[in-house]
Design a protein around this motif. Sequence first.
Motif, PDB file in Angstrom:
ATOM      1  N   ASN A 191       7.648  59.628  60.315  1.00 59.58           N
ATOM      2  CA  ASN A 191       7.258  60.851  59.609  1.00 59.58           C
ATOM      3  C   ASN A 191       7.896  60.901  58.231  1.00 59.58           C
ATOM      4  OD1 ASN A 191       6.049  62.579  62.048  1.00 59.58           O
ATOM      5  ND2 ASN A 191       7.962  61.660  62.764  1.00 59.58           N
TER       6      ASN A 191
ATOM      7  N   LYS B 237       3.828  63.218  60.225  1.00 59.89           N
ATOM      8  CA  LYS B 237       3.963  64.609  59.811  1.00 59.89           C
ATOM      9  C   LYS B 237       4.911  64.757  58.618  1.00 59.89           C
ATOM     10  CE  LYS B 237       1.559  65.768  63.484  1.00 59.89           C
ATOM     11  NZ  LYS B 237       0.135  66.178  63.366  1.00 59.89           N
ATOM     12  N   ASN B 238       4.740  65.858  57.888  1.00 58.27           N
ATOM     13  CA  ASN B 238       5.704  66.264  56.861  1.00 58.27           C
ATOM     14  C   ASN B 238       6.610  67.308  57.489  1.00 58.27           C
ATOM     15  OD1 ASN B 238       4.483  64.606  54.947  1.00 58.27           O
ATOM     16  ND2 ASN B 238       3.177  66.235  54.156  1.00 58.27           N
ATOM     17  N   ILE B 239       7.887  66.965  57.651  1.00 60.60           N
ATOM     18  CA  ILE B 239       8.813  67.788  58.431  1.00 60.60           C
ATOM     19  C   ILE B 239       9.996  68.209  57.577  1.00 60.60           C
ATOM     20  CG2 ILE B 239      10.305  67.851  60.447  1.00 60.60           C
ATOM     21  CD1 ILE B 239       8.541  65.630  61.661  1.00 60.60           C
TER      22      ILE B 239
ATOM     23  N   ASP C  92       3.903  70.319  58.103  1.00 58.48           N
ATOM     24  CA  ASP C  92       3.587  70.309  59.530  1.00 58.48           C
ATOM     25  C   ASP C  92       4.666  70.948  60.401  1.00 58.48           C
ATOM     26  OD1 ASP C  92       1.051  68.539  59.673  1.00 58.48           O
ATOM     27  OD2 ASP C  92       2.434  67.362  58.446  1.00 58.48           O
ATOM     28  N   ALA C  93       5.910  70.870  59.968  1.00 61.08           N
ATOM     29  CA  ALA C  93       6.978  71.367  60.838  1.00 61.08           C
ATOM     30  C   ALA C  93       8.180  71.802  60.018  1.00 61.08           C
ATOM     31  CB  ALA C  93       7.396  70.294  61.841  1.00 61.08           C
TER      32      ALA C  93
ATOM     33  N   GLY D 229       0.906  73.480  63.007  1.00 59.10           N
ATOM     34  CA  GLY D 229       2.170  72.784  63.206  1.00 59.10           C
ATOM     35  C   GLY D 229       3.164  73.514  64.069  1.00 59.10           C
TER      36      GLY D 229
ATOM     37  N   SER E 288      -1.815  73.803  59.243  1.00 58.72           N
ATOM     38  CA  SER E 288      -1.716  72.478  59.860  1.00 58.72           C
ATOM     39  C   SER E 288      -1.617  72.541  61.384  1.00 58.72           C
ATOM     40  CB  SER E 288      -0.498  71.728  59.303  1.00 58.72           C
ATOM     41  OG  SER E 288       0.702  72.381  59.687  1.00 58.72           O
TER      42      SER E 288
ATOM     43  N   ILE F 254       6.189  62.777  67.880  1.00 59.68           N
ATOM     44  CA  ILE F 254       5.775  63.338  66.600  1.00 59.68           C
ATOM     45  C   ILE F 254       5.580  62.206  65.605  1.00 59.68           C
ATOM     46  CG2 ILE F 254       6.383  64.942  64.752  1.00 59.68           C
ATOM     47  CD1 ILE F 254       8.263  66.338  66.771  1.00 59.68           C
ATOM     48  N   GLN F 255       4.378  62.098  65.031  1.00 64.17           N
ATOM     49  CA  GLN F 255       4.085  61.003  64.109  1.00 64.17           C
ATOM     50  C   GLN F 255       3.228  61.479  62.945  1.00 64.17           C
ATOM     51  OE1 GLN F 255       2.182  57.957  66.500  1.00 64.17           O
ATOM     52  NE2 GLN F 255       4.117  56.965  66.951  1.00 64.17           N
TER      53      GLN F 255
ATOM     54  N   HIS G 188       0.984  69.819  52.170  1.00 64.98           N
ATOM     55  CA  HIS G 188       0.765  69.896  53.616  1.00 64.98           C
ATOM     56  C   HIS G 188       2.127  69.907  54.324  1.00 64.98           C
ATOM     57  CE1 HIS G 188      -1.857  69.323  57.154  1.00 64.98           C
ATOM     58  NE2 HIS G 188      -0.869  68.605  57.647  1.00 64.98           N
TER      59      HIS G 188
END
Length: 252
Positions: free
Chosen positions: A28, A5-7, A79-80, A128, A126, A2-3, A77
Amino acid sequence: MIQGKNIIITGATSGIGLELVQILAQHNNILAIGRDEKKLADLKRINSDHIHTFVADLSDISALDMIVKKILIKFNHIDALFNNAGISIAKKFLDTEQDEINHLFKTNVLSVFYLTRAFLEKIIESKGMIVNIGSLFGDIAHPLFSIYSSSKFAIKGFTDSLRREYLHTGIKIFYVAPRATKTPGLEKTMNIGKYFKMNIDEPRAVAEHILYSIDKGIYRIYPKTIERIFLFVQKFFPSLIDENLNKRIPRI
């Protein structure tokens, strides 16, 4: 891997959540939610450029509402979402206070519903993922853990239902069922847990297994241990589990 991303990770200051933050923050942006402001400040020092902290008690829906608004103002945004936070109760059901039950379900279940609902549209946009951290106790219900087990059964059912409902959108929804893990929550219940001779994993190993399984596209993530046999027995011969666990209950 996982790279970029907004988590979002709840329960980010200890246990599995802390390990996930430390690993994922390397590549991330991590939006870490926790209730201990000092621990969150310490966490941010690990990687101040990529760890963003938000203080909230997950049992307080009004506090969660404020956190959601802050996150969406700062990050358009998402993502996860890792719904990791949770608490445990280990005692006889009749000894459990109603306030304890309410607090556990607000933390372990209702906050998961709330945060998932709040960020689901962004995650769909996204393409995600959502990762819900449950427990083997969500498959094999333990005596003296009736409230905790019930909450994890709820998360398992919610995750499976949500995955099937939104399969067409392209998002990925994972359910994780670790066995006992060395966390502050486990330490608080070991006076009861010791009677069941639980095998205990290190949080780092669990976090690495979760991320490896996500990378492999495994949607139901269980430990690769002897507990898999117990899952088989629970499914096809549940009375054997009944008898085994009943023998271990401390008569207190």
